[in-house]
Design a protein around this motif. Structure first.
Motif, short mmCIF file in Angstrom:
data_model
loop_
_atom_site.label_atom_id
_atom_site.label_comp_id
_atom_site.label_asym_id
_atom_site.label_seq_id
_atom_site.Cartn_x
_atom_site.Cartn_y
_atom_site.Cartn_z
N GLY A 51 -11.24 -2.34 -0.11
CA GLY A 51 -9.96 -2.33 -0.79
C GLY A 51 -9.27 -3.67 -0.78
N PRO A 55 -10.59 -1.89 -5.54
CA PRO A 55 -11.64 -2.16 -4.55
C PRO A 55 -12.85 -2.82 -5.20
CG PRO A 55 -10.91 0.13 -4.45
CD PRO A 55 -10.32 -0.47 -5.68
N TYR A 62 0.24 5.43 0.11
CA TYR A 62 -0.70 6.55 0.18
C TYR A 62 0.05 7.82 0.55
CZ TYR A 62 -4.75 3.51 -0.05
OH TYR A 62 -5.69 2.63 -0.47
N GLU A 122 -2.63 3.73 -3.68
CA GLU A 122 -3.01 2.46 -4.28
C GLU A 122 -2.66 1.31 -3.35
OE1 GLU A 122 0.85 1.69 -7.11
OE2 GLU A 122 -0.77 2.93 -7.90
N GLU A 123 -3.34 0.19 -3.57
CA GLU A 123 -3.12 -1.04 -2.80
C GLU A 123 -3.06 -2.22 -3.76
OE1 GLU A 123 -6.27 -1.69 0.01
OE2 GLU A 123 -5.98 0.25 0.97
N ALA A 175 0.86 -1.18 0.00
CA ALA A 175 0.00 0.00 0.00
C ALA A 175 0.89 1.23 0.00
CB ALA A 175 -0.90 0.00 1.23
#
Length: 122
Positions: A82, A72, A47, A53-54, A45
């Motif tokens: 997510g 997601p 951020y 974004e993941e 991840a």
């Protein structure tokens, strides 16, 4: 993952296995092996300022079981879930009121690698 850990678990394979930025083919094989004893997740991840974004995947019984996930999902009458939360759900985590699976399992304490990587090294 720290740079040192990436180097240690690369196992001769380059990074970017399954589209992850820091997952190597060697470490992917280790995760699959560990998952024989129980499901194992690998998540990334990134951020900054609420945007990011993941990506996540779960191995079980020695094989990739979920993912890789990178978007997601939205279910009827619910908020988007997510990739990290989806992976944690597969491991049995359940979100609490007002939170998500990430916080429910205490990962919020480890949001910055630099804050925890040296923990216990003394």
């Amino acid at each position: 993952m720290t740079d040192e850990l990436v180097d240690a678990v690369a196992g001769g394979g380059g990074t970017e296995a399954l589209g992850f930025e820091r997952l190597s083919a060697g470490f992917e094989r280790m995760l699959a092996g560990w998952s024989v004893a129980g499901p194992v997740a690998y998540v990334e991840a990134e951020y900054f300022g609420g945007a990011g974004e993941e990506r996540a995947a779960v191995w079980a019984d020695g094989a990739l079981a979920v993912g890789p996930l990178d978007v997601p999902v939205k279910r009827w009458f619910s908020r988007p879930v997510g990739p990290v939360s989806q992976a944690l759900r597969r491991l049995g985590a359940r979100r609490g009121l007002g939170g998500d699976e990430f916080d429910a399992v205490g990962l919020g304490r480890h949001r910055w690698t630099g804050d925890w990587a040296a923990y216990g090294a003394d």
